[in-house]
Design a protein around this motif. Structure first.
Motif, mmCIF file in Angstrom:
data_model
loop_
_atom_site.group_PDB
_atom_site.id
_atom_site.type_symbol
_atom_site.label_atom_id
_atom_site.label_comp_id
_atom_site.label_asym_id
_atom_site.label_seq_id
_atom_site.Cartn_x
_atom_site.Cartn_y
_atom_site.Cartn_z
ATOM 1 N N ARG A 13 -7.129 28.484 -35.888
ATOM 2 C CA ARG A 13 -6.696 26.974 -36.192
ATOM 3 C C ARG A 13 -6.345 26.303 -34.798
ATOM 4 N NH1 ARG A 13 -9.454 25.431 -40.568
ATOM 5 N NH2 ARG A 13 -7.962 23.599 -40.585
ATOM 6 N N SER A 14 -6.488 25.094 -34.416
ATOM 7 C CA SER A 14 -6.041 24.571 -33.414
ATOM 8 C C SER A 14 -5.143 23.316 -34.035
ATOM 9 C CB SER A 14 -6.995 23.983 -32.252
ATOM 10 O OG SER A 14 -7.584 25.081 -31.759
ATOM 11 N N VAL A 15 -4.592 22.576 -33.011
ATOM 12 C CA VAL A 15 -3.800 21.462 -33.451
ATOM 13 C C VAL A 15 -4.160 20.103 -32.836
ATOM 14 C CG1 VAL A 15 -1.567 20.510 -33.615
ATOM 15 C CG2 VAL A 15 -1.748 22.737 -34.076
ATOM 16 N N ILE A 16 -4.190 19.145 -33.371
ATOM 17 C CA ILE A 16 -4.474 17.605 -32.810
ATOM 18 C C ILE A 16 -3.308 16.990 -33.184
ATOM 19 C CG2 ILE A 16 -6.167 15.788 -32.996
ATOM 20 C CD1 ILE A 16 -8.281 17.341 -33.574
ATOM 21 N N ARG A 17 -2.943 16.060 -32.196
ATOM 22 C CA ARG A 17 -2.108 15.234 -32.138
ATOM 23 C C ARG A 17 -2.420 13.528 -32.355
ATOM 24 N NH1 ARG A 17 2.818 16.874 -29.009
ATOM 25 N NH2 ARG A 17 1.111 16.906 -27.244
ATOM 26 N N GLU A 22 -1.473 2.253 -35.575
ATOM 27 C CA GLU A 22 -2.604 2.282 -36.340
ATOM 28 C C GLU A 22 -3.162 3.722 -36.715
ATOM 29 O OE1 GLU A 22 -4.779 -1.676 -35.668
ATOM 30 O OE2 GLU A 22 -4.567 -0.953 -33.900
ATOM 31 N N THR A 23 -2.516 4.834 -36.569
ATOM 32 C CA THR A 23 -2.999 6.112 -36.918
ATOM 33 C C THR A 23 -3.637 6.409 -38.267
ATOM 34 O OG1 THR A 23 -1.681 7.352 -35.273
ATOM 35 C CG2 THR A 23 -2.281 8.475 -37.055
ATOM 36 N N LYS A 121 -12.638 10.190 -31.757
ATOM 37 C CA LYS A 121 -12.488 9.139 -30.682
ATOM 38 C C LYS A 121 -13.713 8.114 -30.872
ATOM 39 C CE LYS A 121 -9.830 11.987 -27.302
ATOM 40 N NZ LYS A 121 -9.954 12.839 -26.086
ATOM 41 N N ARG A 122 -14.789 8.506 -31.096
ATOM 42 C CA ARG A 122 -16.019 7.553 -31.479
ATOM 43 C C ARG A 122 -15.462 6.536 -32.348
ATOM 44 N NH1 ARG A 122 -19.388 10.959 -32.372
ATOM 45 N NH2 ARG A 122 -19.983 10.643 -34.664
ATOM 46 N N TYR A 123 -14.877 7.012 -33.557
ATOM 47 C CA TYR A 123 -14.350 5.910 -34.607
ATOM 48 C C TYR A 123 -13.372 5.203 -34.383
ATOM 49 C CZ TYR A 123 -17.639 8.018 -38.251
ATOM 50 O OH TYR A 123 -18.749 8.368 -38.948
ATOM 51 N N ARG A 124 -12.662 5.492 -33.297
ATOM 52 C CA ARG A 124 -11.092 4.852 -33.081
ATOM 53 C C ARG A 124 -11.704 3.347 -32.493
ATOM 54 N NH1 ARG A 124 -7.816 7.444 -28.270
ATOM 55 N NH2 ARG A 124 -10.120 7.056 -27.266
ATOM 56 N N LEU A 125 -12.684 3.138 -31.926
ATOM 57 C CA LEU A 125 -13.084 1.842 -31.263
ATOM 58 C C LEU A 125 -11.720 1.323 -30.681
ATOM 59 C CD1 LEU A 125 -14.999 0.731 -34.577
ATOM 60 C CD2 LEU A 125 -15.782 1.683 -32.197
ATOM 61 N N ASP A 130 -3.534 7.110 -30.148
ATOM 62 C CA ASP A 130 -3.801 8.266 -29.163
ATOM 63 C C ASP A 130 -4.250 9.525 -29.744
ATOM 64 O OD1 ASP A 130 -3.370 6.620 -27.015
ATOM 65 O OD2 ASP A 130 -1.414 6.820 -26.895
ATOM 66 N N ILE A 131 -5.282 10.338 -29.240
ATOM 67 C CA ILE A 131 -5.699 11.319 -30.053
ATOM 68 C C ILE A 131 -5.894 12.300 -28.735
ATOM 69 C CG2 ILE A 131 -7.561 12.525 -31.442
ATOM 70 C CD1 ILE A 131 -8.381 9.601 -32.096
ATOM 71 N N GLU A 132 -5.217 13.536 -29.246
ATOM 72 C CA GLU A 132 -5.095 14.594 -28.148
ATOM 73 C C GLU A 132 -5.267 16.142 -28.539
ATOM 74 O OE1 GLU A 132 -1.778 14.717 -25.573
ATOM 75 O OE2 GLU A 132 -0.466 13.774 -26.995
ATOM 76 N N ASP A 133 -5.557 17.080 -27.753
ATOM 77 C CA ASP A 133 -5.663 18.588 -28.322
ATOM 78 C C ASP A 133 -4.182 18.931 -28.138
ATOM 79 O OD1 ASP A 133 -5.730 20.993 -28.652
ATOM 80 O OD2 ASP A 133 -7.512 21.390 -27.203
ATOM 81 N N ALA A 134 -3.351 19.155 -28.930
ATOM 82 C CA ALA A 134 -2.171 19.777 -28.544
ATOM 83 C C ALA A 134 -1.804 21.200 -28.997
ATOM 84 C CB ALA A 134 -1.088 18.866 -29.558
ATOM 85 N N THR A 135 -3.073 22.046 -28.898
ATOM 86 C CA THR A 135 -2.873 23.627 -28.974
ATOM 87 C C THR A 135 -2.042 24.379 -28.100
ATOM 88 O OG1 THR A 135 -5.418 23.172 -29.830
ATOM 89 C CG2 THR A 135 -4.557 25.278 -29.399
#
Length: 362
Positions: A13-17, A22-23, A121-125, A130-135
């Motif tokens: 498993r990995s972690v996304i932050r 508007e999250t 990120k495609r749906y974020r428009l 902010d969406i990032e890999d926090a692994t």
């Protein structure tokens, strides 16, 4: 921590932050469960309120993302850390400052994190998220065992050693926390009590209560989970193919039928209201005296008529998971075998947690 408890680092498993005002708006339109409860913490007793502990906690939420045709894509566990204003400041004189933005973490399948990030990120428009890999900063852990499955006292004992993201005060744990601004917590696995506890923790830390002799390999949790009839991730729940209700996601608390629209909702709602699911994921055991290898994708058939009953999806030694027609799995008098491997008999089991209406005559 009892010797009947085990904990493992979930390397799969990995972690996304997610950060931004508007999250929740973004995620609410994408996932199968209702995430609005992440906006407000549930209160805890005031005597738990310390500089490193919040006065409220938010439950861990399990959910899935689907494609527009209602087929499974990804599963996610959503966590919300406490906000500064939900804890005392470092001097203990009052609450911390109001947060400038909401922050949510998601525990996701490591093998699909890149494509999942791209999809999100495609749906974020133009939404402010902010969406990032926090692994690199965080890791996922699971705590499980017989005592955790059946004893409410075990829940209290486990929580008594956690600090920062909820729980009750334990002086030794608070001292060992070193004043972390985030803190830690184990959360009850939202799918089933028998799966124990789950948590996201800083990657450079061992979670509270985990001693060297209690840490085990992730494969032991995989076997534990498979024996309970629970699949996880986009390999065990085939991406773009799996029907969520056939993989029992409603019974695993991954689907809200009361929330607003989300991608893929129409098929899920129609299947749910139709009422009858003829195929389901269930635990299997392989009686394999000649040590023939069973592989995911193998067909399960009736021994005499060779009628297809379903397909094996996961194999862990002599145990596995498979999506089978319930009539052939539980109501036929013929034994089940692996197609072209007639020496491998397949035993099926109804998990104890299944609602009675899923298989009323068994």
């Amino acid at each position: 921590m009892s010797s009947s408890w085990m904990a493992c680092l979930l390397k799969s498993r990995s972690v996304i932050r997610f950060r931004g005002p508007e999250t929740i708006k973004l995620l609410q339109g994408l996932v199968t469960n209702d995430l609005r409860s992440l906006e407000n913490a549930e209160p805890v007793p005031k005597h738990d309120f310390t500089p490193n502990m919040p006065d409220g906690v938010t439950p861990l939420i399990y959910a899935a993302m689907l494609n527009p045709k209602g087929r499974f894509l990804y599963d996610l566990f959503f966590y919300r850390p406490p906000q500064p204003n939900e804890k005392l400041n470092r001097t203990g004189s009052g609450p911390g400052p109001e947060p400038s933005e909401i922050e949510i973490y998601a525990d996701v399948d490591k093998d699909v994190i890149d494509v999942l990030l791209s999809t999100l990120k495609r749906y974020r428009l133009r939404l402010k998220v902010d969406i990032e890999d926090a692994t690199g900063d965080f890791s996922c852990w699971q705590c499980f065992g017989e005592e955790l499955s059946k004893s409410s006292a075990s829940l209290q004992n486990l929580k008594s050693g956690s600090v920062g993201w909820g729980g009750t005060v334990d002086d030794i744990a608070v001292s060992s926390s070193g004043g972390s601004s985030l803190g830690w917590d184990w959360s009850r696995d939202p799918r089933l009590a028998c799966l124990g506890f789950r948590g996201i923790f800083p990657s450079n830390e061992i979670p509270p209560l985990v001693e060297a002799d209690q840490e085990t390999d992730e494969r032991n949790f995989l076997l534990w989970r498979v024996q309970k009839g629970v699949a996880e991730g986009s390999t065990e729940i085939p991406e773009g193919e799996a029907v969520p209700l056939e993989y029992n996601l409603a019974g695993l608390n991954a689907i809200s039928f009361d929330k607003g629209c989300y991608v893929g909702q129409e098929l899920v709602a129609r299947t749910h209201h139709r009422g009858e699911i003829r195929k389901r994921l269930l635990p299997l055991q392989f009686d394999n005296q000649k040590n023939e290898q069973v592989t995911p994708g193998s067909e399960v058939v009736t021994a005499e008529s060779q009628k297809k009953a379903g397909i094996v999806t996961t194999v862990v030694g002599s145990h596995g998971l498979g999506v089978l027609r319930l009539d052939e799995a539980f109501r036929t008098s013929e034994p089940l075998v692996i197609k072209d491997q007639e020496n491998v008999q397949v035993k099926t089991f109804k998990p104890k947690w299944w609602p009675s209406e899923w298989l009323p005559d068994h």
